[in-house]
Each structure stands twice: as structure tokens, then as C-alpha cells.
Enzyme design. Structure first.
Site, PDB file in Angstrom:
ATOM      1  N   CYS A  86      64.367 -61.883  55.496  1.00  0.00           N
ATOM      2  CA  CYS A  86      65.633 -61.178  55.719  1.00  0.00           C
ATOM      3  C   CYS A  86      65.807 -60.054  54.693  1.00  0.00           C
ATOM      4  O   CYS A  86      66.396 -59.021  54.993  1.00  0.00           O
ATOM      5  CB  CYS A  86      66.823 -62.122  55.610  1.00  0.00           C
ATOM      6  SG  CYS A  86      66.837 -63.405  56.844  1.00  0.00           S
ATOM      7  N   CYS A 117      62.690 -63.211  65.240  1.00  0.00           N
ATOM      8  CA  CYS A 117      63.638 -64.115  64.584  1.00  0.00           C
ATOM      9  C   CYS A 117      65.066 -63.681  64.868  1.00  0.00           C
ATOM     10  O   CYS A 117      66.016 -64.376  64.550  1.00  0.00           O
ATOM     11  CB  CYS A 117      63.368 -64.247  63.096  1.00  0.00           C
ATOM     12  SG  CYS A 117      64.352 -63.217  62.061  1.00  0.00           S
ATOM     13  N   ASP A 120      67.053 -61.065  63.917  1.00  0.00           N
ATOM     14  CA  ASP A 120      67.938 -60.266  63.061  1.00  0.00           C
ATOM     15  C   ASP A 120      67.859 -58.787  63.401  1.00  0.00           C
ATOM     16  O   ASP A 120      66.794 -58.272  63.696  1.00  0.00           O
ATOM     17  CB  ASP A 120      67.535 -60.434  61.584  1.00  0.00           C
ATOM     18  CG  ASP A 120      67.859 -61.825  61.077  1.00  0.00           C
ATOM     19  OD1 ASP A 120      68.737 -62.456  61.663  1.00  0.00           O
ATOM     20  OD2 ASP A 120      67.222 -62.244  60.094  1.00  0.00           O
ATOM     21  N   CYS A 143      71.641 -64.141  60.434  1.00  0.00           N
ATOM     22  CA  CYS A 143      72.082 -65.361  59.765  1.00  0.00           C
ATOM     23  C   CYS A 143      72.799 -65.057  58.457  1.00  0.00           C
ATOM     24  O   CYS A 143      72.944 -63.896  58.067  1.00  0.00           O
ATOM     25  CB  CYS A 143      70.882 -66.261  59.511  1.00  0.00           C
ATOM     26  SG  CYS A 143      69.670 -65.499  58.445  1.00  0.00           S
TER      27      CYS A 143
END
Lengths: 170, 391
Positions: free
Chosen positions: A102, A33, A35, A58
Site C-alpha cells: 500500500c 488487490c 486499491d 483498506c
């Protein structure tokens, strides 16, 4: 999409930066993803005197990093070890379900930095940064369809709710 | 509060003329165009007049080749599933590309689960298909080739005319998803040699919820929506007349103003491309330098993530679109960006800037100024930026 607390930490992230000669570094990344997060610790008398972060990610990844450092700052190492993803998500007053992963990243980075600190204390070298390459559970024990967020069976290759193929996810 | 809209690929405002026509249409209380009484015939006249305008926009041989739908997604589903169902006895092989819109991908994936075989051709660094690859992929069993006209992530335009020659020669049906092209760039369905072409009204400032499917006479296709005999027996259901009237007016204006709109947005895009290096460094241009939409620029900014950029620009009242994995529901990098060879990290920093007739040069300058600030802020936070600059 995000609540006020998340947006506040995203817009004005606390404790951004690098600590020169840190006592512990934690680096986590999820190339799937995208990160990546680095946590730096300065420890004095078994207490987190200073903590800083760098994040590539993000809005929620940045907010999570910021909130995590706020929670951890000033805590003893033992207390910091007990900080969980849930604590961070709760302090942020919730994250969208598909962004909960996250918050995992944040707690993982902190725990890795603490581990690094403890390893250094006993003279061990730094472990290689953790890279998560495969599907990993990011919402606790449950598994959700990444497309429609409906709870699915562990190992499912097809989401009955949205008819998405999940073969690549598992 | 004025918002600078640099996200025309996601939605376009309605033109004033379109609004007026639609409001009048609501007040007219049109009857069912299929009814044979006077009020019905009046509605049918309006419907056919809108069809004429739309047919002219894409240069149909006859207006009846246009079937009104509920938008691009329905058109694409109709084209792909309708051809597959109608031609299943001839063959079960479909050729497509790696960068199609999800409407195409998922329609084809559905057919795959029903036993159809699929060959998906790859693209180059700007997302262009090599027509020879399409030719090589076609077998005796191929019933359909589906390639998009322009891509909504990169803006790159495909060599459809060349592909059309190949499919014509091989007698294979060619469907083109031209949702982001029709009304934006000149489209001539006869010159392109397509059998089916999907489009929607909103990209040319018409209403959402209405679109069209061009079906060349003689193309073997089943309806997607079985029902009444509306739309020349190709799409059941009473027509969305108010939306179609809006689409007709928008099509008429798009045709008449095509050149000036093209020039207007193209100049802005040129300005943007020219000024960009004065404001930020280390970015990748994903849009083809020559064959691309005049109103779209796709860039991937290194070391930062697109959703963060989008949110910070939004704070400055500038609307753009991102294609980072974090911003999609699936949390996966865009298949288009991976197909053109970007790494997961680079794909994360992708911004799609799409211009419209309402944009002015000041908008571009305001965007660049804001972008510079945002990129600096986010790179200061990013561990990747420091790492690279340390090396």
C-alpha cells in the site's frame, strides 16, 4: 493489527479531496488487490503548495495516502521527488508486512503527479493512468509469500513454508 | 463497553448452560472413556450421551454414525482424504464446486498433487450450484462429490437433497460441508441422502475445537488420524470429553430451540434488508433471496473497501466481517465473490453481517446508523465514487 499512528491517519485522514484545476494529477490502481489512489497537486514556484488525495482501499491505503500528503506538502518538487515508499512507511511507524504494498501505491501516485506536472509544463498531455495488472514486487528486492509472509525465491511456484501454490502470483 | 456482535459467523459465545456443563465436566475429572474400570465407564456413558444428543440434531439412523473431531476443518479433511485414500482403486475423480471453504479446496488441492482429478462446478449469481451440473460432472471414475450446505460468505444454501438423489443413483459418495448450517437450520442427514457431513459445535453456541463428522453406515472411508480404536475405530486419540460434553448440551438446546432461534434471527435479517435502502444506496445483495441461512446477510457496497468499513464500524463498537481482498492474508479477492460474478472492485466492498440469538432490533438500527455514516465518509474519500457520479 495497525499501530496508533496508522489508525490516527486512517480515522482522521489529512488532505482528503480534490483540487480543482490542479497542476498535476497522479492516478494509480491495483485491480488485483483493489486499491486505487489519486493525488492532486497545486504547485507554486516549484513548491507543492497544496496536495490532496482520494483513495479506495483498506485502512493502510488510506493512512498511507494521508501521511504521504503530509510529508509532501510544502516540499519543493525536487525534494518531493526523493520521497520513497520507505519514508511513508517509516513515518507511519511501520505497516503489517502484507500491507507494505500500500505504501508503494502512495509514492507511485505522488511521483506520477509530479511527472504529470512536469509534462504539463513543457506542454505534454497527461499520460494514461498506470494500471498494474501483474504481480509486482512491493517489498523492494525481496519476494514474500502472500499467504504466510515468508521470504521466497523470485519466480517460486510453491511456498515450502505453507505449501501454498503460487502459480497465480508469478 | 458493549460490543454489538454482528459477526456470529466468525465466533459465537457459549450458552450459559454449555459453560455450566463444561465447568462441571472439568471438576468431575473424568477418566479415559476407553478404560474398562468404573471411572472409565462413567466417562464412556457421558461421551455416548453427548453423541446421542448430536446424532439427534442431524437425525442419524444410529448415534454411532457421529464421529467426534477437533472441529469443522478436521471433519472436512477426514471426509475428503479418508474417502480418497479408501477408494483410490475404484477411481481418482472428485467433483466439487467453485465456492467451497478453504478446508475443502485445500484438501482437494492436496489430492490433486497426488494424482487425483477434480471437476469444479460453477455457481449462479447467488452462489447456487445447479444439480444438473453435478450430475454431468460425475464419471465412472468419480469416487466423491463434495458440496457445501451453506456458504460462509454469501449465506446461500445449496440444493443438497437434489444432489443427494443424483449421487445415490450414481452410487457416488456425497460429502457435505455443513459447518455453518448444523444447529442453525434443520439438517436431516437421511432426508438429504448424504454419506458424510461435516459440522462443528461453535455455530450452535458450543465450544470451539470440537466438531463432528457424520459417517453413514457402510461408507468406505479411512481414518485421518490413525491411532487407537476410539470413535468406533474411525478416529484415533483420546476424546476431548470436556469439549464434547459442551457440544452435546449445545446440540440438545439447538434442537429444542431451533424454531424460535430461526424465527428470531430471520426477523432481524428481514428488518435489516428492509431498512438498508433507507440508509445506503448502490449495494449488491449476495445472499440468495429464498435459499439462505436465516442469520446471514452478505452485501457488497460499491466504491468503498470492506476493511475500512469494518475498522470504522469497530470504532463504533460494532463487529462485522468483511471479505475484501485487503482483509485476507492473500490480498486476493474472495474466490466465492468472484465466482458469483462480482468485479474485483465490487468484491472489495463486501460485508458479511451474521446475526445471533443475542442480537436485538436495536442492534440492527445502531448498525444501520453507523453504516450510513461510515459509507458516506469513505465514499467522500473514494476516487471511484466521484468518477461514477460525474458520468
Amino acid at each position: 493489527m495497525y499501530n496508533k499512528t496508522v489508525m490516527d491517519h486512517f480515522r482522521n485522514p489529512r488532505n482528503v479531496g480534490v483540487i480543482e484545476d490542479p497542476d498535476g494529477i497522479g492516478e494509480v490502481g491495483n485491480p488485483l488487490c483493489g486499491d486505487m489512489m489519486t493525488i492532486y497537486l497545486k504547485v507554486e514556484n516549484e513548491c507543492i503548495e497544496d496536495i490532496k488525495f482520494q483513495t479506495f482501499g483498506c485502512g493502510s491505503a488510506i493512512a498511507v495516502s494521508s501521511m504521504l500528503t503530509e510529508i509532501a506538502k510544502g516540499k519543493t518538487i525536487e525534494a518531493a521527488k526523493r520521497i520513497t515508499n520507505k519514508d511513508v512507511a517509516k513515518a507511519l511507524e511501520g505497516l503489517p508486512k502484507n500491507k507494505l504494498h500500500c505504501s508503494n501505491l502512495g509514492a507511485d501516485a505522488l511521483q506520477m503527479a509530479i511527472k504529470d506536472y512536469e509534462d504539463r509544463k513543457i506542454g505534454k498531455t497527461r499520460p494514461a493512468p498506470k494500471r498494474v495488472d501483474k504481480h509486482e514486487h512491493s517489498h523492494g528486492d525481496k519476494c514474500y509469500c502472500p499467504y504466510c509472509d515468508i521470504e521466497i525465491q523470485e519466480g517460486a511456484t510453491f511456498c515450502d513454508a505453507c505449501q501454498s501454490s503460487l502459480e497465480e502470483e508469478h | 463497553m458493549t460490543i454489538i456482535n454482528l459477526d456470529h459467523i466468525s465466533s459465537n459465545p457459549l450458552l450459559p448452560e454449555v459453560k455450566t456443563a463444561m465447568i462441571e465436566a472439568i471438576q468431575m475429572d473424568y477418566a479415559n472413556p476407553s478404560s474398562q474400570h468404573k471411572k472409565g465407564e462413567q466417562a464412556a456413558d457421558v461421551l455416548e450421551s453427548a453423541r446421542e444428543s448430536v446424532a439427534k440434531l442431524i437425525n442419524c439412523a444410529v448415534a454411532k454414525e457421529v464421529v467426534f473431531t477437533s472441529g469443522g476443518t478436521e471433519s472436512v479433511n477426514h471426509a475428503i482424504k479418508g474417502v480418497a485414500m479408501a477408494n483410490a482403486e475404484k477411481g481418482k475423480h472428485i467433483v466439487t464446486s467453485n465456492i467451497e471453504h478453504s478446508a475443502v479446496i485445500r484438501s482437494i488441492r492436496r489430492l490433486k498433487s497426488l494424482g487425483y482429478k477434480v471437476t469444479s462446478v460453477s455457481v449462479d449469481e447467488y452462489g447456487q450450484v445447479n444439480p444438473q451440473d453435478v450430475a454431468d460432472a460425475i464419471t465412472d471414475d468419480t469416487i466423491l462429490v463434495s458440496i457445501m450446505h451453506s456458504n460462509n460468505v454469501t449465506g446461500t444454501i445449496q440444493p443438497i437433497e437434489e444432489i443427494g438423489k443424483i449421487t445415490t443413483e450414481k452410487k457416488t459418495i456425497l460429502h457435505v460441508d455443513a459447518v455453518d448450517s448444523v444447529g442453525v437450520v434443520p439438517i436431516d442427514v437421511q432426508a438429504l441422502g448424504v454419506n458424510l457431513l461435516s459440522f462443528a459445535a461453535n455455530p450452535f453456541y458450543g465450544p470451539t475445537g470440537v466438531g463432528g463428522l457424520y459417517i453413514r453406515r457402510g461408507t468406505r472411508i479411512f481414518p485421518l488420524l490413525d491411532g487407537g480404536v476410539q470413535e468406533n475405530n474411525k478416529r484415533g486419540g483420546t476424546e476431548n470429553l470436556i469439549g464434547i460434553i459442551g457440544m452435546g448440551v449445545a446440540a440438545e438446546l439447538a434442537r429444542r430451540n431451533m424454531d424460535s432461534r430461526l424465527l428470531h434471527t430471520f426477523k432481524l435479517k428481514e428488518k435489516l434488508l428492509e431498512e438498508l435502502p433507507n440508509y445506503i444506496d448502490e449495494y449488491i445483495v449476495n445472499t440468495h433471496p429464498e435459499f439462505s441461512l436465516p442469520n446471514l446477510l452478505s452485501i457488497s457496497i460499491k466504491y468503498i473497501e470492506g476493511e475500512s468499513v469494518m475498522l470504522m464500524l469497530d470504532d463504533d463498537n460494532i463487529a462485522v466481517s468483511t471479505r475484501s481482498a485487503c482483509a485476507t492474508g492473500s490480498l486476493r479477492a474472495s474466490h466465492v465473490l468472484l465466482s458469483i460474478g462480482l468485479s474485483h472492485a465490487d468484491a472489495q466492498g463486501t460485508l458479511v453481517i451474521s446475526l445471533g440469538i443475542d442480537n436485538r432490533q436495536e442492534d440492527i438500527m445502531a448498525f444501520l446508523k453507523s453504516l450510513k455514516k461510515v459509507v458516506t465518509t469513505l465514499r467522500d474519500i473514494s476516487p471511484l465514487y466521484k468518477k461514477t457520479s460525474r458520468v
